[in-house]
Write a protein that holds these residues in place. Sequence first.
Motif, PDB file in Angstrom:
ATOM      1  N   GLN A   1       0.884  -1.161  -0.116  1.00 36.35           N
ATOM      2  CA  GLN A   1       0.061  -0.049  -0.054  1.00 36.35           C
ATOM      3  C   GLN A   1       0.956   1.297  -0.037  1.00 36.35           C
ATOM      4  OE1 GLN A   1      -3.806  -1.974   2.541  1.00 36.35           O
ATOM      5  NE2 GLN A   1      -2.941  -0.044   3.089  1.00 36.35           N
ATOM      6  N   LEU A   2       0.606   2.049  -0.831  1.00 37.47           N
ATOM      7  CA  LEU A   2       1.282   3.294  -1.305  1.00 37.47           C
ATOM      8  C   LEU A   2       0.681   4.594  -0.363  1.00 37.47           C
ATOM      9  CD1 LEU A   2       3.507   5.099  -2.676  1.00 37.47           C
ATOM     10  CD2 LEU A   2       1.877   5.280  -4.422  1.00 37.47           C
ATOM     11  N   TYR A   3       1.443   5.375   0.215  1.00 33.52           N
ATOM     12  CA  TYR A   3       0.910   6.479   0.965  1.00 33.52           C
ATOM     13  C   TYR A   3       1.533   7.822   0.620  1.00 33.52           C
ATOM     14  CZ  TYR A   3      -0.826   2.890   4.051  1.00 33.52           C
ATOM     15  OH  TYR A   3      -1.337   1.777   4.521  1.00 33.52           O
ATOM     16  N   VAL A   4       0.807   8.988   0.208  1.00 27.51           N
ATOM     17  CA  VAL A   4       1.501  10.018  -0.173  1.00 27.51           C
ATOM     18  C   VAL A   4       0.815  11.314   0.743  1.00 27.51           C
ATOM     19  CG1 VAL A   4       1.718  11.906  -2.168  1.00 27.51           C
ATOM     20  CG2 VAL A   4       1.512   9.163  -2.662  1.00 27.51           C
ATOM     21  N   ASN A   5       1.913  11.792   1.570  1.00 32.73           N
ATOM     22  CA  ASN A   5       1.284  12.828   2.378  1.00 32.73           C
ATOM     23  C   ASN A   5       0.254  12.216   3.225  1.00 32.73           C
ATOM     24  OD1 ASN A   5       3.615  14.835   1.929  1.00 32.73           O
ATOM     25  ND2 ASN A   5       2.148  15.551   0.222  1.00 32.73           N
ATOM     26  N   GLY A   6      -0.076  11.261   3.644  1.00 32.46           N
ATOM     27  CA  GLY A   6      -0.766  10.545   4.540  1.00 32.46           C
ATOM     28  C   GLY A   6      -1.911   9.755   3.893  1.00 32.46           C
TER      29      GLY A   6
ATOM     30  N   GLY B   1       5.206   7.006   1.850  1.00 32.32           N
ATOM     31  CA  GLY B   1       5.288   5.632   2.566  1.00 32.32           C
ATOM     32  C   GLY B   1       4.727   4.502   1.926  1.00 32.32           C
ATOM     33  N   LEU B   2       5.360   3.344   2.440  1.00 31.86           N
ATOM     34  CA  LEU B   2       5.026   2.091   1.564  1.00 31.86           C
ATOM     35  C   LEU B   2       4.951   0.933   2.534  1.00 31.86           C
ATOM     36  CD1 LEU B   2       4.540   1.048  -1.367  1.00 31.86           C
ATOM     37  CD2 LEU B   2       6.910   0.439  -1.090  1.00 31.86           C
ATOM     38  N   ASN B   3       3.992   0.364   2.450  1.00 28.45           N
ATOM     39  CA  ASN B   3       3.776  -0.792   3.611  1.00 28.45           C
ATOM     40  C   ASN B   3       3.885  -2.150   2.461  1.00 28.45           C
ATOM     41  OD1 ASN B   3       2.813  -1.594   6.424  1.00 28.45           O
ATOM     42  ND2 ASN B   3       1.882  -2.996   5.060  1.00 28.45           N
ATOM     43  N   VAL B   4       4.780  -3.027   2.864  1.00 31.74           N
ATOM     44  CA  VAL B   4       5.031  -4.169   2.109  1.00 31.74           C
ATOM     45  C   VAL B   4       4.775  -5.301   3.114  1.00 31.74           C
ATOM     46  CG1 VAL B   4       6.784  -5.589   0.734  1.00 31.74           C
ATOM     47  CG2 VAL B   4       6.849  -2.917   0.507  1.00 31.74           C
ATOM     48  N   TRP B   5       3.775  -5.999   2.421  1.00 32.83           N
ATOM     49  CA  TRP B   5       3.356  -7.195   3.208  1.00 32.83           C
ATOM     50  C   TRP B   5       3.594  -8.580   2.558  1.00 32.83           C
ATOM     51  CZ3 TRP B   5      -2.831  -8.337   4.148  1.00 32.83           C
ATOM     52  CH2 TRP B   5      -2.818  -9.562   4.514  1.00 32.83           C
TER      53      TRP B   5
END
Length: 645
Positions: free
Chosen positions: A560-565, A597-601
Amino acid sequence: MLTDKYSETKLLSYFVRAAKDLTKIEKAGNGTTNFTNNPSVFAQALRNVDTGSHFYVTKHKNTTLTSNLTFKLNVTTSLGQMQVPQYAPEIAIDGRQAKILVADFAAGDETLIYSTAEVLTFSVQNGKPIIVFWVPTGESGEFYLKGAKYGSVSRCEGCANVGFHDADEGVIVNFMQNQGMSVLEFDNGVRAVIADRITAYNMWQPTLSNNPQAPMNDTMLVKGPYLVRSATVEDGIICLTGDYSGAGDLEVFAPLDDENWRSSSSKHHRKTAASRMVHFNGEPVAMRQTKYGSLLGSLSAPNVSVESVQAGIPELTDWKVHDALPERYASYNDSGAGWRMADKNSTLNPWKPETYPVLYGDEYGFHYQNLLWRGRFSGEATGVYLNVIGGAASGWSAWLNGHFLGSTYGNISLAETNATLLFGNATKEGENVLFVIQDHMGHDQTVGVLNPRGILNATLIGGEASNFTSWKVAGNAGSQANIDPMRGPINEGGLHAERLGWHLPGFDDSAWKSGSPQDGLTEAGAKFYRTNLPLDLPEGIDASLAFELNAPKDSKVRAQLYVNGYMFGKFIPHVGNQIEFPVFPGILDYHGDNTIGLNVWAQDDTGASVSVKTSVLGVYQSSLDPSAGTEYLRPGWSSERLRYY
């Protein structure tokens, strides 16, 4: 970037604004053979109760078909019943499109008895309407203009087979239109602009004020630019603002000879010089007057390009990394505000669980995205059977006391998946903790709206199998409290990084280790990566930026990619094929720092890695300052997030 969906919506909205009689209509019948000569075509007739004007919505009777059908339409007009067209080829419906055709359509003080081409809009200039028709490229149309005696072709760009036919109350015109725009003029002062679909996408009708009810004589027509944002008339100068992406024609239909045309900066009529000068984004554009009364010029080439903007955007480097799934360990403390006891033994949901307590996220106030479950048990169980429902293509992973047990990766045809997982040597004396993370793919619609999201069955097996002694669940921070009203509750789920606000600007990651998502994980689990993207795009442009994510072939990863929250990308390469995730201005600060931000599962023991790069999709010379006044859209981290550990 503007897509075809936007352009189709614009075509419809312009028509609705122009068709004032739509505001007071009633059904006047529907069917196939009673309205058309083709039983495969369905028509719905709508009639204005005051004026008698009609609107006919035509489409395939079987809306699942994509075939090309042709037909004639039986219309009711002020001159009686007619079957149309009378001279042009039959009306065509290609695929799943529909057409809204008119009878006794009021265009200012003039009337269209009928039209088999769709009306885009009209603009009243010098007391007479310019009526804009459009057809799909290469199709034919026909209209009956009341009150005219004859007409002529003043511009033929893509037109063919144009015919003018005398009628009792006016002139009937038939035509075929390929790509381009044609202009017809009539003896009663009416002008008809005929465009194909592609050309109509680049036609605009700005109003000269911010009044949403602006009359049609307070509008102009503009063809050519990628976007027209506003139009004013100042001291005889037509001032347009908007976007354009390359050198090309600019054509303006405005009342050039009406010295009483109101300056849009004044509330009163005043005489001004005839408007023959045009400025676009403050720059003068050399224009000439056409024989049919418009102004025609060219926009200069932009001073930037996709390539030049791309060259000025730095690569995403200097990543920081932290373990993002501490909940899998038995020692993890789940007593914080982010967790709730899952202990209900009944539910109003008609889909009852197979085991209890009820392990549905909605029962405990968690309705969106990832759900985290922790179940405790003692005894000598050797495995667990899990049946998890998360929606089509959802997946889940399970750990016992920090030891990875297995995953289901997701299948677009399955909303629930199950597996029997063996514990091996992962059990210990005393209390054991089973941890399950599931990807919530959103709630179903229509008949499936009540389908639960959670664990339908959690059964310990083997040995002297006992029951779970307790369960806890975590979802989005604050649950239904909406603690981030700017981004909204749907923006986040229950991931550790989300609950603690690691994705938000201003979070202090200085104690984190350096690490790139391209290096990734070497085992099942999750990591969260953060970096900064400084931007300083050239002034006077509006650029469309996107983030491109890629992973090695056959990777079982959910990122999941996050850009400025803001969560702006869900990347599941073994399920879907989307790798490019556009992010619009305001979310991105085009003249400042941006938190990425990047969450890698990783869902299997081989681990996972993801590469991230920024790409420029389009660049437009623009009057818009994309970053002006957008700071409020990017609220930062606060220590309140620490409560949701």
